[in-house]
Structures are given as structure tokens and as C-alpha cells.
Design a protein around this motif. Structure first.
Motif, PDB file in Angstrom:
ATOM      1  N   PHE A   1      37.184  31.622  44.626  1.00 39.37           N
ATOM      2  CA  PHE A   1      37.666  31.175  43.322  1.00 39.37           C
ATOM      3  C   PHE A   1      37.198  29.757  42.972  1.00 39.37           C
ATOM      4  CE2 PHE A   1      41.123  34.452  43.594  1.00 39.37           C
ATOM      5  CZ  PHE A   1      40.864  35.046  42.371  1.00 39.37           C
ATOM      6  N   SER A   2      36.414  29.138  43.834  1.00 35.55           N
ATOM      7  CA  SER A   2      36.014  27.748  43.591  1.00 35.55           C
ATOM      8  C   SER A   2      35.120  27.611  42.361  1.00 35.55           C
ATOM      9  CB  SER A   2      35.283  27.181  44.819  1.00 35.55           C
ATOM     10  OG  SER A   2      34.077  27.904  45.061  1.00 35.55           O
ATOM     11  N   TYR A   3      34.561  28.729  41.883  1.00 31.49           N
ATOM     12  CA  TYR A   3      33.739  28.651  40.671  1.00 31.49           C
ATOM     13  C   TYR A   3      34.557  28.197  39.467  1.00 31.49           C
ATOM     14  CZ  TYR A   3      35.544  32.901  38.370  1.00 31.49           C
ATOM     15  OH  TYR A   3      36.339  33.825  37.729  1.00 31.49           O
ATOM     16  N   LEU A   4      35.902  28.267  39.594  1.00 32.55           N
ATOM     17  CA  LEU A   4      36.775  27.861  38.490  1.00 32.55           C
ATOM     18  C   LEU A   4      36.930  26.348  38.394  1.00 32.55           C
ATOM     19  CD1 LEU A   4      39.579  30.541  38.954  1.00 32.55           C
ATOM     20  CD2 LEU A   4      37.885  30.455  37.126  1.00 32.55           C
ATOM     21  N   ASN A   5      36.472  25.610  39.400  1.00 36.20           N
ATOM     22  CA  ASN A   5      36.590  24.156  39.370  1.00 36.20           C
ATOM     23  C   ASN A   5      35.739  23.591  38.235  1.00 36.20           C
ATOM     24  OD1 ASN A   5      38.158  24.392  41.672  1.00 36.20           O
ATOM     25  ND2 ASN A   5      36.453  23.995  43.063  1.00 36.20           N
ATOM     26  N   GLY A   6      36.405  23.080  37.222  1.00 29.59           N
ATOM     27  CA  GLY A   6      35.702  22.562  36.056  1.00 29.59           C
ATOM     28  C   GLY A   6      35.189  23.622  35.114  1.00 29.59           C
ATOM     29  N   PHE A   7      35.622  24.867  35.329  1.00 35.20           N
ATOM     30  CA  PHE A   7      35.139  25.975  34.506  1.00 35.20           C
ATOM     31  C   PHE A   7      36.338  26.803  34.064  1.00 35.20           C
ATOM     32  CE2 PHE A   7      33.508  30.421  34.303  1.00 35.20           C
ATOM     33  CZ  PHE A   7      32.680  30.260  33.207  1.00 35.20           C
ATOM     34  N   ALA A   8      36.536  26.920  32.761  1.00 30.90           N
ATOM     35  CA  ALA A   8      37.762  27.519  32.231  1.00 30.90           C
ATOM     36  C   ALA A   8      37.575  29.005  31.940  1.00 30.90           C
ATOM     37  CB  ALA A   8      38.194  26.787  30.968  1.00 30.90           C
ATOM     38  N   ASP A   9      37.408  29.810  32.986  1.00 34.86           N
ATOM     39  CA  ASP A   9      37.362  31.263  32.803  1.00 34.86           C
ATOM     40  C   ASP A   9      38.801  31.769  32.737  1.00 34.86           C
ATOM     41  OD1 ASP A   9      37.038  33.981  32.879  1.00 34.86           O
ATOM     42  OD2 ASP A   9      36.326  34.062  34.950  1.00 34.86           O
ATOM     43  N   PRO A  10      39.293  32.156  31.567  1.00 32.18           N
ATOM     44  CA  PRO A  10      40.723  32.469  31.445  1.00 32.18           C
ATOM     45  C   PRO A  10      41.162  33.631  32.330  1.00 32.18           C
ATOM     46  CG  PRO A  10      39.539  33.089  29.444  1.00 32.18           C
ATOM     47  CD  PRO A  10      38.590  32.304  30.277  1.00 32.18           C
ATOM     48  N   ARG A  11      40.328  34.648  32.492  1.00 29.48           N
ATOM     49  CA  ARG A  11      40.702  35.775  33.338  1.00 29.48           C
ATOM     50  C   ARG A  11      40.677  35.391  34.812  1.00 29.48           C
ATOM     51  NH1 ARG A  11      38.467  38.011  28.796  1.00 29.48           N
ATOM     52  NH2 ARG A  11      39.549  39.830  27.948  1.00 29.48           N
ATOM     53  N   GLY A  12      39.701  34.589  35.191  1.00 27.76           N
ATOM     54  CA  GLY A  12      39.648  34.115  36.574  1.00 27.76           C
ATOM     55  C   GLY A  12      40.820  33.225  36.923  1.00 27.76           C
ATOM     56  N   LEU A  13      41.252  32.389  35.990  1.00 28.16           N
ATOM     57  CA  LEU A  13      42.413  31.529  36.236  1.00 28.16           C
ATOM     58  C   LEU A  13      43.670  32.357  36.489  1.00 28.16           C
ATOM     59  CD1 LEU A  13      41.827  28.788  33.502  1.00 28.16           C
ATOM     60  CD2 LEU A  13      41.563  28.524  35.978  1.00 28.16           C
ATOM     61  N   VAL A  14      43.841  33.430  35.739  1.00 29.15           N
ATOM     62  CA  VAL A  14      44.999  34.307  35.947  1.00 29.15           C
ATOM     63  C   VAL A  14      44.910  34.994  37.305  1.00 29.15           C
ATOM     64  CG1 VAL A  14      46.165  36.383  35.132  1.00 29.15           C
ATOM     65  CG2 VAL A  14      45.434  34.653  33.499  1.00 29.15           C
ATOM     66  N   ASP A  15      43.717  35.484  37.651  1.00 25.42           N
ATOM     67  CA  ASP A  15      43.546  36.156  38.946  1.00 25.42           C
ATOM     68  C   ASP A  15      43.902  35.218  40.097  1.00 25.42           C
ATOM     69  OD1 ASP A  15      42.710  38.427  37.669  1.00 25.42           O
ATOM     70  OD2 ASP A  15      40.574  38.121  38.055  1.00 25.42           O
ATOM     71  N   ARG A  16      43.451  33.964  40.011  1.00 22.92           N
ATOM     72  CA  ARG A  16      43.743  33.010  41.085  1.00 22.92           C
ATOM     73  C   ARG A  16      45.236  32.717  41.160  1.00 22.92           C
ATOM     74  NH1 ARG A  16      41.068  27.129  40.891  1.00 22.92           N
ATOM     75  NH2 ARG A  16      42.448  26.993  39.083  1.00 22.92           N
ATOM     76  N   ALA A  17      45.866  32.519  40.028  1.00 24.31           N
ATOM     77  CA  ALA A  17      47.300  32.234  40.024  1.00 24.31           C
ATOM     78  C   ALA A  17      48.087  33.397  40.614  1.00 24.31           C
ATOM     79  CB  ALA A  17      47.761  31.936  38.596  1.00 24.31           C
ATOM     80  N   ARG A  18      47.717  34.610  40.263  1.00 28.86           N
ATOM     81  CA  ARG A  18      48.425  35.778  40.788  1.00 28.86           C
ATOM     82  C   ARG A  18      48.238  35.927  42.289  1.00 28.86           C
ATOM     83  NH1 ARG A  18      46.969  40.155  35.963  1.00 28.86           N
ATOM     84  NH2 ARG A  18      48.742  39.629  34.618  1.00 28.86           N
ATOM     85  N   PHE A  19      47.033  35.623  42.765  1.00 24.13           N
ATOM     86  CA  PHE A  19      46.818  35.681  44.214  1.00 24.13           C
ATOM     87  C   PHE A  19      47.720  34.696  44.937  1.00 24.13           C
ATOM     88  CE2 PHE A  19      44.737  33.462  47.760  1.00 24.13           C
ATOM     89  CZ  PHE A  19      44.842  34.474  48.711  1.00 24.13           C
ATOM     90  N   LEU A  20      47.760  33.460  44.462  1.00 20.31           N
ATOM     91  CA  LEU A  20      48.586  32.445  45.115  1.00 20.31           C
ATOM     92  C   LEU A  20      50.064  32.827  45.069  1.00 20.31           C
ATOM     93  CD1 LEU A  20      46.772  29.270  43.757  1.00 20.31           C
ATOM     94  CD2 LEU A  20      46.741  30.114  46.122  1.00 20.31           C
ATOM     95  N   LYS A  21      50.507  33.372  43.964  1.00 19.14           N
ATOM     96  CA  LYS A  21      51.899  33.809  43.835  1.00 19.14           C
ATOM     97  C   LYS A  21      52.208  34.931  44.826  1.00 19.14           C
ATOM     98  CE  LYS A  21      54.906  35.792  40.202  1.00 19.14           C
ATOM     99  NZ  LYS A  21      54.803  37.242  40.425  1.00 19.14           N
ATOM    100  N   SER A  22      51.306  35.891  44.932  1.00 21.02           N
ATOM    101  CA  SER A  22      51.520  37.009  45.855  1.00 21.02           C
ATOM    102  C   SER A  22      51.465  36.545  47.303  1.00 21.02           C
ATOM    103  CB  SER A  22      50.464  38.094  45.623  1.00 21.02           C
ATOM    104  OG  SER A  22      50.556  38.617  44.315  1.00 21.02           O
ATOM    105  N   TRP A  23      50.550  35.637  47.620  1.00 23.23           N
ATOM    106  CA  TRP A  23      50.444  35.129  48.989  1.00 23.23           C
ATOM    107  C   TRP A  23      51.703  34.361  49.378  1.00 23.23           C
ATOM    108  CZ3 TRP A  23      46.753  35.887  52.711  1.00 23.23           C
ATOM    109  CH2 TRP A  23      46.822  35.092  53.847  1.00 23.23           C
TER     110      TRP A  23
END
Length: 658
Positions: free
Chosen positions: A525-547
């Protein structure tokens, strides 16, 4: 060799350009995850590289130099705003190609412009050949659409997320309708022009018209109507002097109707005759206008509406679509305004005005010029409610090139004299060195080879991603991840990275332990650093929440930060607020959770969201608000009897009542 290049080179080049003009909309390959635009882009890259290199070799060997002035105005009107927007864009790498599958970035646009310039240079006085390329290509697209309509399609498109009806070779019935609409005025011109193949032209024109009707694309209908009206007005100018102005007037009526339906739908979506899609388009137009006004001069970069458009979407759009937000406002001028500011919008207007100036100078004898003018008109009308799909852009620039080529039309006798004169100018008075221009020839060969290899790489990588996706969908996330990673080694695309990160997240959550797997997901998910992919941001947040819920509660702080970043992009999304509130509840920040949920609960129609009311119920129960919790529980369970947080809230109320 030099003589061969001078004499045969133009013929080879013209043949290649005709294949590109008619063939790009037709080609598709089901061997990739994107069977439509990836092969089209690959063909465009390879074809432009080869043809441009061949033209360079011809010039190096003594052929006449190209006159780039023919399309300088529209080329500059499109290219300059895109380049300026790209230079000021915070997403320069991504904006080169834009969103995967859309390819509305800087380079695809410039390649299409170059294709138009090459066609204009090669076909001066030969506009009819350009028209035939468009007609044949469009008839093949229409024929495939009709095959799909009658249920005889040999391919199934379900796996690609596309319904079978009239998607043809473009993947969407609206794109198909728009493309056929652009071709219809050219088909009309070839059908009325005196030439030996006029009967064939009429038969192909009928196929194109029936195919356009079969798509049920309102934008296509409006474009075809406007294009034929303009073409007919020019052709009838000998009989009625006012006919061209009448044709423009009818085109203006089509424009007013297309725009009016969108805004009426946005203002009054409950009207019975307003299509649901028209109402959504009105919402998207508002968001595109808002985004453009945020950066009104240069915009945010080519195709950046796909990233930042969600920040500007309306409440109604968010309530209707939630996470299924659009990546384009479905209006080319507004997409250009959002991406390139007023420069982009002005460029769009300049191209139309330039084409109108040339088209309106045509007389009834300038049949092909009238046809290409109608084609450009049809593009502009359908573009008001369409995405600028790659094939539509190609047909626009082929039409612009045909418009320029029609200016050089002359009688057969004068053409023969012109060719003899040109040949005489090419023949040197003294013997020329056979090695003339050899360095240029070498460079051109390298460019052509590189273009073919680079274009082919798009297809190869996409085929790898499709195989990886097939493995992932079948349940083998590990094989999917390996395939995505191998593809990324060849082409680093944000969409491919999101697929890889999703697979890595599934693998890690299945193991539910191990710092190594957790770190690998974060690296993906590091490609999101400085890059505002809205779908990728949601995917990362959901992963962290589930973990955090399954393995390490200490990760809730990271999940909170991830949801804050995602909510900064899409703060109107009720379900995103519900997910963020669940993280805050886990962190025992119940008051803040209710603050986050408040806008979602206050929305008209918010009682559709069981998850919102379930989270509110749990937060209220934790705060001891029994009455408020009971109210929220009742709403949540009425919407979904299995709503998890409502059940937790009810158990908490039961425990505290003892």
C-alpha cells in the motif's frame, strides 16, 4: 533504396494510417484484464511510432517536409492545456497515462493528436479515403453490436463486468453509440457522393445507423441528429442559402436538449421521464465544476477527476453511490475543466470553433468536407454526456484530419498535374548520395522498434494481470499476488498495485499473525504515500481495521489515521463515516464517533443505512444513553436484522439493566 522510400513510402504510410483510423475502434483482446482499451492503446502507440518514423525517413531521404500548420490550431488547443496542467499536477507520474482503462492522461491524448496530424499530412486531397476508413471501422463496430443484440455473440463478457447488449468492441453501449454517431455524417457524405462504390457506402451506412439505434444511447442519438443536420445543411446550401444556418440551429437544439436533461434531472430527479443516469450525470457535472473552480487556471492535471472528483461530489451522489463513486463526470468539457482549468475548457471550445469555421465555408459541392464537419459536430454533441473514451478521441482527430484533407480536394486532372509537379521537384538535378540522412534513418528505426515493443508490453502485462486475477478470484490469493507482483516488475500502474495490495491483505488476514505479512501489506500500500487514490485509501483503512480487530488492537490508531485520510477525500460518504466510527468506538472515543456519524444520520433518507444506525446505537449505549440507543437499535434492526453493532448495543443495554 532512397528511390523506393520516396516513391513507395507514402503509399505504405497511408495504408498504415487507414488501418489505424478504422482499426483502433475495432480491435479488442479478451486475453487481458482490460480487453478493450489496452489493446487499442497498444496499437495506437505502435502505429504512431512506426508511421512517424517512416515519415522521418522519407524526409531524411529527400521527400517534401510535412506541413504541420494544417492542424496547428486544434492540436495546440488540446496539447497546450494538457501539458500545462501536467506540469502543475501533484500526480505527474500517474497523469502521464491516467486511470487504467480510461487512459485520459497526457500521453494518450498527445498520441491521438499526433495521429490526426499524420493523417492530415498524408491525405491532403484524399479525404474520401479517410472517410472510407471511418465507415468500414464503424460498420464493423455496428455489426458486432447487432450480433450481440440478437444473442449470437460467441463471447461471454460477464467475467469482464460488461453486459452483452451492444457493448460491441468498445465495452459500453454509450461509447458504441457515440462512435457510430460520429461516423454517420461521413457515411451520409459517401452515400450521396458520385463514385463507383456508392451502393456499398449506402449499405454500410445502413448498418451503422441501425447499430447506433440498437445501442439505445441518448447521447449517440443526439450526436447523430446534430451531425446529420449540419452535414445536410451544407449539402443543401445550393438549393436553400439558409440551409447551413438551419443545420447549425438544429445542432444547437440537440445541445440544449442534452444539457437541459442533465440539469433538470439533477434538480428534479423525481420527474417520471427523467432517466436515473441523467440525474447522476447532473450531480457529477456539479462536482466537476466545483473541482475546476478550486484550480481554475491550470487544473490539477490530466484525468485527475478520477482521483479528486470524489472530494467534490454532492451529498445526493454520495448517498446514492457510497463507495461506487464515478471516475469521470461524463462530460468531456467539464472533465477538461476539472483537469486543466479554464485553459482546458477554452481549448475544447477553440477546437469546435475552428472546425465550424472550416465546415461552414463548404459549399454543396464539398461533400466530404460537409461529412467530416458533421462528424466533428456529432463528437462534440455526444461528448457533452460522455466519457472521452480512446476510440471516440481517435474518431474526432480522424475527422479533423479529414476536414483538413478535404480542403485539398481537386479535379482528377489537376491532381495529376500536381503529382507530376511534386515528382519533378523531388527529382534532384544531380546524383544524390545514397547514404543521405543515414543517422536520421537509424534513429527512426530505433524509435519505431521501441514503439512497437512498448505498445506490445501493455498487452503482455495486462495478460499477466488477468491470469493473476483469475487465480485470486478462484481463491488462490498467493498465486494472484505473485502474478500481480510479476506484472508490476514490467509496468508500474496504480490499478495493478491496488490489486496486489488487496491480495496481500487477504493473505495476511487469513494468517492473522506475523509482523512480516503485516509489513508486506503496508509495503504494497506504500504507493498511496503522497498519492490520493480514493479506492486504495479505503482498502488500506479496511485492512488496518480488520487486522486490529483480529490480531492486534494496537493497530487501531493506524486504522484511525487511515480513515481520517480517506474521509478527507470522501467526507460525504455515509458508509465511510460508519466504518470510521467503528474504529473510534474500538478506541473508546464514543462522543467523537457520534460526531462523525451525525452528518450521515441527518441526511434525508439516511434510515437506509443500517451500519450507520448500528454504530450510533453502540456509541450511545456505551455512553449510557439508553433512550437514544434503543431508537438507533430499532432503526438498524428494521433495516438489517443481522446488524452486528445494533446487536452488541442491545446486549450492552440488557447487561446494564440487570
Amino acid at each position: 533504396m532512397r528511390t523506393l522510400i520516396i516513391e513507395k513510402g507514402p503509399q505504405i504510410r497511408r495504408t498504415a494510417l487507414l488501418w489505424l483510423a478504422g482499426g483502433i475502434p475495432v480491435v479488442f483482446l479478451r486475453s487481458g484484464i482490460d480487453p478493450f482499451n489496452v489493446p487499442k492503446l497498444a496499437l495506437l502507440i505502435a502505429g504512431v511510432a512506426v508511421v512517424a518514423s517512416l515519415r522521418g525517413i522519407e524526409v531524411a531521404q529527400g521527400a517534401r517536409r510535412p506541413d504541420w500548420r494544417a492542424l496547428i490550431v486544434p492540436a495546440g488547443a488540446v496539447a497546450i492545456p494538457l501539458v500545462v496542467a501536467w506540469l502543475f499536477s501533484p500526480y505527474k507520474g500517474w497523469a502521464l497515462f491516467g486511470l487504467f482503462g480510461r487512459f485520459q492522461g497526457l500521453l494518450p491524448y498527445l498520441l491521438v493528436v499526433v495521429l490526426g496530424v499524420l493523417i492530415a499530412d498524408a491525405f491532403s486531397g484524399r479525404a474520401r479515403e479517410v472517410g472510407w476508413a471511418m465507415l468500414v471501422g464503424a460498420s464493423l463496430v455496428a455489426l458486432y453490436a447487432l450480433i450481440q443484440i440478437v444473442g449470437a455473440d460467441p463471447f461471454s463478457w460477464d467475467a469482464f463486468g460488461a453486459p452483452a447488449a451492444a457493448i460491441s468492441t468498445l465495452g459500453n453501449s454509450n461509447f458504441t453509440g457515440g462512435l457510430l454517431a460520429i461516423a454517420i455524417p461521413v457515411a451520409v457524405a459517401l452515400s450521396v457522393l458520385e463514385h463507383p462504390r456508392r451502393n456499398l457506402a449506402r449499405k454500410l451506412a445502413l448498418v451503422v445507423v441501425v447499430g447506433c439505434l440498437a445501442t439505445r444511447s441518448q447521447g449517440g442519438y443526439a450526436g447523430a441528429f446534430a451531425g446529420v443536420a449540419v452535414t445536410g445543411g451544407v449539402l443543401l446550401s445550393r438549393r436553400w442559402v439558409w440551409a447551413p444556418r438551419a443545420g447549425l440551429g438544429l445542432a444547437a437544439v440537440a445541445v440544449a436538449g442534452v444539457i437541459g436533461v442533465g440539469f433538470v434531472a439533477a434538480a428534479r430527479p423525481e420527474l417520471p421521464l427523467v432517466p436515473a443516469s441523467a440525474g447522476l450525470r447532473g450531480e457529477w457535472w456539479v462536482s466537476a465544476g466545483s473541482m475546476g473552480l478550486d484550480s481554475p487556471i491550470a487544473g490539477r492535471g490530466p484525468n485527475t477527476y478520477a482521483l479528486e472528483g470524489v472530494k467534490h461530489r454532492t451529498i445526493d451522489d454520495a448517498r446514492e453511490l457510497n463507495f461506487n463513486f464515478t471516475d469521470d463526470p461524463h462530460s468531456v468539457p467539464l472533465a477538461l475543466f476539472a483537469a486543466c482549468g479554464v485553459l482546458g475548457l477554452a481549448g475544447f471550445v477553440v477546437v469546435g470553433a475552428w472546425a465550424a469555421r472550416i465546415g461552414m465555408t463548404a459549399g454543396s459541392a464539398d461533400v466530404m468536407r460537409a461529412g467530416f464537419f458533421g462528424a466533428v459536430t456529432a463528437y462534440f454533441v455526444q461528448s457533452l454526456v460522455s466519457i472521452d473514451e480512446l476510440s471516440l478521441r481517435v474518431f474526432l482527430w480522424v475527422s479533423l484530419a479529414g476536414l483538413v484533407a478535404s480542403l485539398g480536394e481537386a479535379s482528377p486532372a489537376s491532381k495529376g498535374r500536381a503529382r507530376k509537379l511534386a515528382d519533378a521537384k523531388r527529382k534532384p538535378g544531380a546524383r544524390q548520395d545514397a547514404l543521405r540522412g543515414l543517422p536520421v534513418v537509424g534513429v527512426a528505426v530505433v524509435v519505431a522498434t521501441a514503439g512497437v515493443i512498448y505498445g506490445a508490453s501493455f498487452v503482455v502485462v495486462d495478460a499477466r494481470v488477468q491470469r493473476a486475477e483469475a487465480a485470486y478470484v478462484s481463491g488462490d490469493a498467493a498465486a494472484g499476488s505473485s502474478g500481480y507482483e510479476a506484472a508490476l516488475a514490467m509496468r508500474d500502474d496504480a490499478y495493478y498495485r491496488r490489486l496486489w495490495a488487496r491480495a496481500e491483505a487477504d493473505i495476511a488476514l487469513a494468517e492473522t499473525s506475523g509482523d512480516e505479512s503485516f509489513d508486506k501489506v503496508l509495503a504494497a500500500f506504500s504507493y498511496l504515500n503522497g498519492f490520493a487514490d480514493p479506492r486504495g485509501l479505503v482498502d488500506r483503512a479496511r485492512f488496518l481495521k480488520s487486522w486490529a480487530a483480529a490480531s492486534d488492537p494496537g493497530v487501531y490508531d493506524a486504522a484511525r489515521s487511515a480513515y481520517e485520510e480517506s474521509l478527507a477525500m470522501d467526507d460525504s460518504n455515509p458508509l465511510l463515516r460508519a466504518e470510521y466510527a467503528e474504529v473510534l468506538i474500538a478506541l473508546e472515543e464514543f462522543d467523537l464517533a457520534l460526531e462523525v456519524l451525525a452528518p450521515a444520520m441527518e441526511l434525508s433518507g439516511s434510515d437506509r443505512y443500517a451500519q450507520v444506525w448500528g454504530a450510533a446505537a453502540l456509541a450511545r449505549a456505551e455512553l449510557g444513553d439508553r433512550e437514544g440507543a434503543a431508537e438507533a437499535i430499532a432503526i438498524a434492526l428494521a433495516l438489517n436484522v443481522d446488524e452486528v453493532n445494533a446487536g452488541k448495543a442491545q446486549r450492552l443495554l440488557d447487561e446494564t439493566s440487570d
